[in-house]
Scaffold this motif. Structure first.
Motif, PDB file in Angstrom:
ATOM      1  N   VAL A 103       0.862  -1.181   0.000  1.00 17.70           N
ATOM      2  CA  VAL A 103       0.000   0.000   0.000  1.00 17.70           C
ATOM      3  C   VAL A 103       0.896   1.227   0.000  1.00 17.70           C
ATOM      4  O   VAL A 103       1.800   1.338   0.832  1.00 17.70           O
ATOM      5  N   TYR A 104       0.679   2.127  -0.951  1.00 21.37           N
ATOM      6  CA  TYR A 104       1.409   3.393  -1.040  1.00 21.37           C
ATOM      7  C   TYR A 104       0.389   4.525  -1.063  1.00 21.37           C
ATOM      8  O   TYR A 104      -0.510   4.516  -1.901  1.00 21.37           O
ATOM      9  N   CYS A 105       0.529   5.477  -0.157  1.00 18.39           N
ATOM     10  CA  CYS A 105      -0.398   6.606  -0.083  1.00 18.39           C
ATOM     11  C   CYS A 105       0.373   7.884   0.192  1.00 18.39           C
ATOM     12  O   CYS A 105       1.360   7.870   0.914  1.00 18.39           O
ATOM     13  N   GLY A 106      -0.101   8.979  -0.363  1.00 19.06           N
ATOM     14  CA  GLY A 106       0.489  10.260  -0.031  1.00 19.06           C
ATOM     15  C   GLY A 106       0.386  11.283  -1.131  1.00 19.06           C
ATOM     16  O   GLY A 106      -0.192  11.041  -2.192  1.00 19.06           O
ATOM     17  N   ASN A 107       0.951  12.445  -0.845  1.00 22.56           N
ATOM     18  CA  ASN A 107       0.968  13.546  -1.805  1.00 22.56           C
ATOM     19  C   ASN A 107       2.139  13.363  -2.751  1.00 22.56           C
ATOM     20  O   ASN A 107       3.269  13.154  -2.317  1.00 22.56           O
ATOM     21  N   VAL A 108       1.862  13.470  -4.026  1.00 19.89           N
ATOM     22  CA  VAL A 108       2.866  13.245  -5.055  1.00 19.89           C
ATOM     23  C   VAL A 108       2.955  14.473  -5.944  1.00 19.89           C
ATOM     24  O   VAL A 108       1.929  15.035  -6.342  1.00 19.89           O
ATOM     25  N   MET A 109       4.174  14.892  -6.246  1.00 20.56           N
ATOM     26  CA  MET A 109       4.397  16.017  -7.149  1.00 20.56           C
ATOM     27  C   MET A 109       4.520  15.481  -8.571  1.00 20.56           C
ATOM     28  O   MET A 109       5.384  14.653  -8.840  1.00 20.56           O
ATOM     29  N   ARG A 110       3.645  15.929  -9.446  1.00 19.45           N
ATOM     30  CA  ARG A 110       3.704  15.551 -10.867  1.00 19.45           C
ATOM     31  C   ARG A 110       3.413  16.781 -11.714  1.00 19.45           C
ATOM     32  O   ARG A 110       2.420  17.460 -11.503  1.00 19.45           O
ATOM     33  N   ASP A 111       4.279  17.030 -12.652  1.00 16.86           N
ATOM     34  CA  ASP A 111       4.097  18.126 -13.604  1.00 16.86           C
ATOM     35  C   ASP A 111       3.807  19.453 -12.912  1.00 16.86           C
ATOM     36  O   ASP A 111       2.915  20.203 -13.307  1.00 16.86           O
ATOM     37  N   GLY A 112       4.523  19.722 -11.850  1.00 10.83           N
ATOM     38  CA  GLY A 112       4.383  20.997 -11.165  1.00 10.83           C
ATOM     39  C   GLY A 112       3.216  21.080 -10.206  1.00 10.83           C
ATOM     40  O   GLY A 112       3.100  22.025  -9.449  1.00 10.83           O
ATOM     41  N   GLY A 113       2.330  20.086 -10.209  1.00 11.49           N
ATOM     42  CA  GLY A 113       1.182  20.095  -9.305  1.00 11.49           C
ATOM     43  C   GLY A 113       1.263  18.967  -8.298  1.00 11.49           C
ATOM     44  O   GLY A 113       1.975  17.992  -8.488  1.00 11.49           O
ATOM     45  N   GLN A 114       0.533  19.114  -7.219  1.00  9.97           N
ATOM     46  CA  GLN A 114       0.551  18.108  -6.171  1.00  9.97           C
ATOM     47  C   GLN A 114      -0.800  17.405  -6.126  1.00  9.97           C
ATOM     48  O   GLN A 114      -1.846  18.058  -6.087  1.00  9.97           O
ATOM     49  N   THR A 115      -0.788  16.068  -6.136  1.00 11.04           N
ATOM     50  CA  THR A 115      -2.018  15.292  -6.046  1.00 11.04           C
ATOM     51  C   THR A 115      -1.867  14.237  -4.960  1.00 11.04           C
ATOM     52  O   THR A 115      -0.752  13.853  -4.613  1.00 11.04           O
ATOM     53  N   HIS A 116      -2.988  13.781  -4.439  1.00 13.06           N
ATOM     54  CA  HIS A 116      -2.975  12.717  -3.446  1.00 13.06           C
ATOM     55  C   HIS A 116      -3.244  11.402  -4.166  1.00 13.06           C
ATOM     56  O   HIS A 116      -4.241  11.280  -4.888  1.00 13.06           O
ATOM     57  N   GLU A 117      -2.343  10.441  -4.005  1.00 10.61           N
ATOM     58  CA  GLU A 117      -2.501   9.156  -4.674  1.00 10.61           C
ATOM     59  C   GLU A 117      -2.498   8.039  -3.658  1.00 10.61           C
ATOM     60  O   GLU A 117      -1.791   8.092  -2.654  1.00 10.61           O
ATOM     61  N   THR A 118      -3.294   7.012  -3.936  1.00 11.29           N
ATOM     62  CA  THR A 118      -3.357   5.825  -3.101  1.00 11.29           C
ATOM     63  C   THR A 118      -3.317   4.604  -4.005  1.00 11.29           C
ATOM     64  O   THR A 118      -4.130   4.492  -4.923  1.00 11.29           O
TER      65      THR A 118
END
Length: 136
Positions: A103-118
């Motif tokens: 299980v991997y969860c958290g805020n991820v930086m992609r293409d200059g923006g931050q998203t929460h991925e699980t």
């Protein structure tokens, strides 16, 4: 030494992996490899086969209580959100699959923006390490 395409596509137990499973696994590894976090904002939970899913849930609950002590308001909120997401993911599984659970969860930086991925998945090969929670 394994030779040939079929041998390379077999896991440690000798079971053949379908091309779709291999493709999905490679895509997931690429996605995880390209993920960049900002500080301690990602949580990884690895549960080996045969472990109890309730023990993992208790570990996450304990870590959620410990996360209150993080001084930075932003990091504290990110870690708490990641742990809460991991708890939600565990509820989707009835038990630990034969190869374990990642299980991997958290805020991820992609293409200059931050998203929460699980992301939660059964690895293609059995996990050998014990129950492990790590803040990345």
């Amino acid at each position: 030494k394994l030779l040939g395409k079929e041998a390379r596509n077999a896991d440690e137990t000798g079971n053949k992996m379908s091309p779709a499973e291999i493709w999905r696994g490679k895509r997931m590894v690429e996605a995880l490899g390209s993920a960049k976090g900002d500080g301690t904002s990602m949580v990884s939970l690895l549960i080996k086969p045969g472990d109890n899913i309730h023990q993992a849930a208790n570990l996450l609950a304990q870590e959620l209580g410990t996360a209150v002590n993080i001084k930075s308001r932003v990091n504290r909120a990110a870690v708490q959100q990641a742990i809460t997401s991991a708890q939600s993911q565990l509820k989707l599984w009835k038990g630990i699959p034969p190869n374990g659970l990642c299980v991997y969860c958290g805020n991820v930086m992609r293409d200059g923006g931050q998203t929460h991925e699980t992301i939660s998945f059964e690895p293609p090969r059995p996990l050998k390490s014990g129950q492990d929670l790590e803040r990345i």
